[in-house]
Write a protein that holds these residues in place. Structure first.
Motif, PDB file in Angstrom:
ATOM      1  N   ALA A 236       0.826  -1.038  -0.046  1.00 29.69           N
ATOM      2  CA  ALA A 236      -0.166  -0.025   0.047  1.00 29.69           C
ATOM      3  C   ALA A 236       0.786   1.256  -0.061  1.00 29.69           C
ATOM      4  N   GLY A 237       2.229   1.131  -0.488  1.00 24.48           N
ATOM      5  CA  GLY A 237       3.307   2.283   0.014  1.00 24.48           C
ATOM      6  C   GLY A 237       4.089   2.265   0.900  1.00 24.48           C
ATOM      7  N   GLY A 238       3.737   1.756   2.082  1.00 20.42           N
ATOM      8  CA  GLY A 238       4.899   1.368   3.032  1.00 20.42           C
ATOM      9  C   GLY A 238       5.248   2.713   3.815  1.00 20.42           C
ATOM     10  N   GLY A 239       4.363   3.777   3.630  1.00 22.35           N
ATOM     11  CA  GLY A 239       4.414   4.963   4.430  1.00 22.35           C
ATOM     12  C   GLY A 239       3.811   4.892   5.824  1.00 22.35           C
ATOM     13  N   SER A 240       4.101   5.910   6.646  1.00 22.10           N
ATOM     14  CA  SER A 240       3.569   5.881   8.027  1.00 22.10           C
ATOM     15  C   SER A 240       3.176   7.194   8.381  1.00 22.10           C
ATOM     16  N   LEU A 241       2.248   7.466   9.412  1.00 16.85           N
ATOM     17  CA  LEU A 241       1.492   8.428   9.753  1.00 16.85           C
ATOM     18  C   LEU A 241       1.627   8.412  11.260  1.00 16.85           C
ATOM     19  N   THR A 242       2.442   9.031  12.041  1.00 14.29           N
ATOM     20  CA  THR A 242       2.419   9.271  13.636  1.00 14.29           C
ATOM     21  C   THR A 242       1.743  10.236  14.096  1.00 14.29           C
ATOM     22  N   ALA A 243       0.698  10.341  15.148  1.00 14.16           N
ATOM     23  CA  ALA A 243      -0.022  11.387  15.424  1.00 14.16           C
ATOM     24  C   ALA A 243       0.421  11.789  16.914  1.00 14.16           C
ATOM     25  N   LEU A 244       0.738  12.698  17.157  1.00 15.88           N
ATOM     26  CA  LEU A 244       0.725  13.280  18.660  1.00 15.88           C
ATOM     27  C   LEU A 244      -0.034  14.301  18.837  1.00 15.88           C
ATOM     28  N   PRO A 245      -1.485  13.916  19.361  1.00 16.36           N
ATOM     29  CA  PRO A 245      -2.465  14.817  19.572  1.00 16.36           C
ATOM     30  C   PRO A 245      -2.164  15.397  21.255  1.00 16.36           C
ATOM     31  N   ILE A 246      -2.386  16.762  21.236  1.00 16.93           N
ATOM     32  CA  ILE A 246      -1.965  17.339  22.598  1.00 16.93           C
ATOM     33  C   ILE A 246      -3.492  17.881  23.015  1.00 16.93           C
ATOM     34  N   ILE A 247      -3.739  17.466  24.316  1.00 21.76           N
ATOM     35  CA  ILE A 247      -5.156  18.061  24.953  1.00 21.76           C
ATOM     36  C   ILE A 247      -4.553  18.346  26.320  1.00 21.76           C
ATOM     37  N   GLU A 248      -5.472  19.477  26.871  1.00 18.47           N
ATOM     38  CA  GLU A 248      -5.077  20.327  27.990  1.00 18.47           C
ATOM     39  C   GLU A 248      -6.041  19.768  29.160  1.00 18.47           C
ATOM     40  N   THR A 249      -5.773  19.380  30.228  1.00 17.27           N
ATOM     41  CA  THR A 249      -6.484  19.181  31.565  1.00 17.27           C
ATOM     42  C   THR A 249      -6.528  20.263  32.244  1.00 17.27           C
ATOM     43  N   GLN A 250      -7.717  20.407  33.245  1.00 20.75           N
ATOM     44  CA  GLN A 250      -7.906  21.351  34.344  1.00 20.75           C
ATOM     45  C   GLN A 250      -7.726  20.761  35.665  1.00 20.75           C
ATOM     46  N   ALA A 251      -6.716  21.326  36.477  1.00 20.96           N
ATOM     47  CA  ALA A 251      -6.616  20.771  37.664  1.00 20.96           C
ATOM     48  C   ALA A 251      -6.146  19.185  37.707  1.00 20.96           C
ATOM     49  N   GLN A 252      -5.695  18.799  36.873  1.00 18.79           N
ATOM     50  CA  GLN A 252      -5.144  17.431  36.658  1.00 18.79           C
ATOM     51  C   GLN A 252      -6.113  16.323  36.646  1.00 18.79           C
ATOM     52  N   ASN A 253      -7.321  16.867  36.035  1.00 18.31           N
ATOM     53  CA  ASN A 253      -8.394  15.949  35.943  1.00 18.31           C
ATOM     54  C   ASN A 253      -8.415  15.045  34.653  1.00 18.31           C
ATOM     55  N   LEU A 254      -7.925  13.991  34.751  1.00 16.15           N
ATOM     56  CA  LEU A 254      -7.761  13.188  33.539  1.00 16.15           C
ATOM     57  C   LEU A 254      -9.162  12.328  33.096  1.00 16.15           C
ATOM     58  N   SER A 255     -10.146  12.376  34.359  1.00 16.20           N
ATOM     59  CA  SER A 255     -11.208  12.013  34.046  1.00 16.20           C
ATOM     60  C   SER A 255     -12.340  12.642  33.352  1.00 16.20           C
ATOM     61  N   ALA A 256     -12.109  13.895  32.983  1.00 17.06           N
ATOM     62  CA  ALA A 256     -13.035  15.034  32.101  1.00 17.06           C
ATOM     63  C   ALA A 256     -13.372  13.971  30.698  1.00 17.06           C
ATOM     64  N   TYR A 257     -14.400  14.590  29.968  1.00 12.12           N
ATOM     65  CA  TYR A 257     -14.996  13.999  29.087  1.00 12.12           C
ATOM     66  C   TYR A 257     -13.781  13.876  27.929  1.00 12.12           C
ATOM     67  N   ILE A 258     -13.408  14.897  27.493  1.00 11.49           N
ATOM     68  CA  ILE A 258     -12.569  14.952  26.236  1.00 11.49           C
ATOM     69  C   ILE A 258     -11.248  14.094  26.504  1.00 11.49           C
ATOM     70  N   PRO A 259     -10.425  14.320  27.809  1.00  8.86           N
ATOM     71  CA  PRO A 259      -9.400  13.265  28.073  1.00  8.86           C
ATOM     72  C   PRO A 259      -9.856  11.955  27.984  1.00  8.86           C
ATOM     73  N   THR A 260     -10.765  11.619  28.336  1.00 13.95           N
ATOM     74  CA  THR A 260     -10.997  10.018  28.639  1.00 13.95           C
ATOM     75  C   THR A 260     -11.397   9.499  27.189  1.00 13.95           C
ATOM     76  N   ASN A 261     -12.284  10.479  26.545  1.00 13.22           N
ATOM     77  CA  ASN A 261     -12.279  10.048  25.024  1.00 13.22           C
ATOM     78  C   ASN A 261     -11.099   9.813  24.219  1.00 13.22           C
ATOM     79  N   LEU A 262     -10.075  10.645  24.403  1.00 10.60           N
ATOM     80  CA  LEU A 262      -8.959  10.436  23.681  1.00 10.60           C
ATOM     81  C   LEU A 262      -7.827   9.642  24.009  1.00 10.60           C
ATOM     82  N   ILE A 263      -7.924   9.328  25.612  1.00 11.08           N
ATOM     83  CA  ILE A 263      -7.092   8.117  25.908  1.00 11.08           C
ATOM     84  C   ILE A 263      -7.749   6.872  25.555  1.00 11.08           C
ATOM     85  N   SER A 264      -8.798   6.682  25.420  1.00 13.73           N
ATOM     86  CA  SER A 264      -9.366   5.289  24.877  1.00 13.73           C
ATOM     87  C   SER A 264      -9.036   5.289  23.530  1.00 13.73           C
ATOM     88  N   ILE A 265      -9.038   6.380  22.580  1.00  9.57           N
ATOM     89  CA  ILE A 265      -8.762   6.302  21.148  1.00  9.57           C
ATOM     90  C   ILE A 265      -7.256   6.015  20.883  1.00  9.57           C
TER      91      ILE A 265
END
Length: 504
Positions: free
Chosen positions: A309-338
């Motif tokens: 299929a071409g042999g290329g690669s795409l490595t993703a480094l998404p960044i998200i910001e938490t508030q008060a170290q809250n990793l259980s907020a909606y967007i952080p938990t979504n992206l951690i699971s993805i």
């Protein structure tokens, strides 16, 4: 003029008109019924496509995002320019696209491909839709090659493979962008193309990142896509998709690509704003229910392709910001699971001066360990164990309790590991130097040095192995064992002896 003359003139005009080509193209038009902040409701469309470009009388344009029979919710990509109810709108029949190709290297563009660096429009070979299906499972290959970041704490303890999706998460001012930019800088000379996507950032912050990339010479193999915080929410919404389309153009050509999304928290907020204006029902934290699908279909496009299929690669480094170290907020938990793991940056470590502030205990890489070089694997296990034991013992040692010799040795080893993982921003370190320093720490060769003098000692070790054949073999992926390990330890001990003799 007689009636006959009028009739002859009319027939002459009809004959003349009949000789010209007639435009019989079908065009569906509608009318603006409602104008909100960045969103327009258009009535009269019955066959509009999702993400189709809609043009308005007066020059404004947008994307059809919300489709119901006879009506479309259009997200504006530019300022409304006096748009008001009653104005006409027409379908273009084309979906939102962005130019891709080698012409974009070294350029700063917006999500529509418009240059922002005062240069000419990029002469791209083709246009690519910003939305595209992720590569098929049968076109994907296992992640087997490392992507070196140049950061000791990441390469040794939270390794990243080419084709992986590794989340960078932490509170404000913890160094998330610095980790991503240092990773881009470390790709200089590696053949990896980098795409940096700034979403909702302040203009001065983005300008500083671009200036750092230019000063280091990284822009030659880099594309910067910018949708600033002052831009409409619609432009911020399509920014990561446009950047991914640009990166995919290189990946399909067999290249290795790194893409940084800075950051998806602001992207989620922009999408929430658009969804609420489009009267979609809000869910948790007022985000729409499809916010998970939005980010999953974006990040699923990052992969390692098979050779067929071409042999290329795409490595993703998404960044998200938490508030008060809250990793259980909606967007952080979504992206951690993805994603395939996360690099967590702790504000507590920032306050202690531990930079980069990578929390080893809360960071994980679910894929990169399989792609990690053998030399890192030889030293990472003992380091991780020593550091975890040190963090537990240090809290007890603060009470001033009497400690036995073994406990004091563990504390000394842990402090040496912590000092070894410190690193200045903008100074990525090569593989051979990293492995040599971490080997010296894991063997206890640096336990007896004062922490205030640890920096010069570490520099002496890394400088000594620069020309070592054993270190270069390890950097190429050969295992750190046998004669190779003994040779490297001999070089390290000789360097440490010189340092001690010079300060005797």
């Amino acid at each position: 003029m007689t009636l006959k003359d009028l009739a002859d003139n009319l027939f002459d005009r009809l004959d003349h008109a009949a000789g010209r080509p007639v435009d019989l193209s079908r065009q569906e038009r509608g009318a603006v019924s409602r104008v909100l902040h960045g969103v327009v409701e258009v009535t009269g469309f019955h066959e509009a496509l999702s993400d189709e470009v809609i043009e308005f009388d007066g020059g404004a344009s947008g994307l059809a995002l919300d489709l119901v029979p006879g009506k479309a919710g259009v997200v504006l990509l530019r300022d409304p320019q006096g748009l008001r109810p009653g104005q006409g709108a027409r379908r273009t029949g084309r979906v939102a696209s962005v130019p891709v190709g080698e012409a974009l290297l070294g350029r700063v563009v917006d999500p529509l491909g418009v240059p922002l660096d005062d240069g000419p429009p990029p002469a791209a070979a083709r246009l690519s839709p910003i939305e595209a299906p992720a590569p098929r499972i049968m076109d994907r290959a296992p992640v087997t090659r490392p992507l070196q970041t140049g950061i000791k704490a990441v390469d040794a303890l939270v390794p990243i493979g080419r084709g992986q999706r590794e989340l960078i998460v932490g509170d404000r001012q913890t160094g998330k962008t610095a980790v991503a930019v240092d990773t881009i800088l470390n790709q200089i000379g590696s053949g990896v193309i980098s795409v940096y996507c700034a979403i909702g950032q302040r203009g001065d912050a983005t300008a500083r990142v671009i200036a750092r990339l230019r000063a280091a010479g990284a822009m030659e193999n880099c594309v910067v896509v910018v949708a600033g915080g002052e831009e409409p929410a619609g432009l911020q919404y399509i920014a990561p998709f446009a950047a991914t389309a640009i990166a995919e153009g290189f990946m399909r050509a067999g290249r290795d690509v790194l893409i940084v999304f800075d950051d998806l928290t602001r992207h989620a907020r922009a999408y929430r704003e658009l969804s609420l204006l489009l009267r979609r029902p809000p869910g948790r934290e007022a985000y729409p229910g499809d916010i998970f699908y939005l980010h999953s279909r974006l990040l699923e496009r990052a992969t390692q392709l098979r050779e067929s299929a071409g042999g290329g690669s795409l490595t993703a480094l998404p960044i998200i910001e938490t508030q008060a170290q809250n990793l259980s907020a909606y967007i952080p938990t979504n992206l951690i699971s993805i994603t395939d793991g996360q690099i967590y940056l702790s504000p507590m470590l920032v306050r202690r001066g531990q930079m980069p502030a990578v929390d080893v205990g809360r960071s994980v890489s679910r894929v990169g360990g399989k792609a990690q070089l053998a030399g890192y694997r030889a030293v990472a296990g003992p380091l991780k164990l020593a550091y975890a034991q040190f963090e537990e013992l240090e809290s007890f040692a603060r009470f001033g309790a009497k400690l036995d010799e073994d406990t004091r040795a563990q504390l000394a080893r842990g402090r040496a590991v912590r000092e070894a993982l410190k690193q200045d921003e903008g100074e990525p370190i090569g593989v051979a130097s990293q492995i040599a320093l971490l080997l010296a720490v894991s063997e206890g060769l640096l336990d007896g040095f004062a922490l205030s003098y640890f920096g010069p000692v570490a520099e002496a070790v890394m400088a000594a192995v620069a020309e070592s054949p054993a270190a270069q073999d390890v950097a190429r992926g050969l295992p750190l064992e046998g004669a190779r390990r003994a040779e490297l330890l001999a070089v390290i001990r000789a360097a440490l002896q010189e340092v001690q003799d010079g300060h005797a």
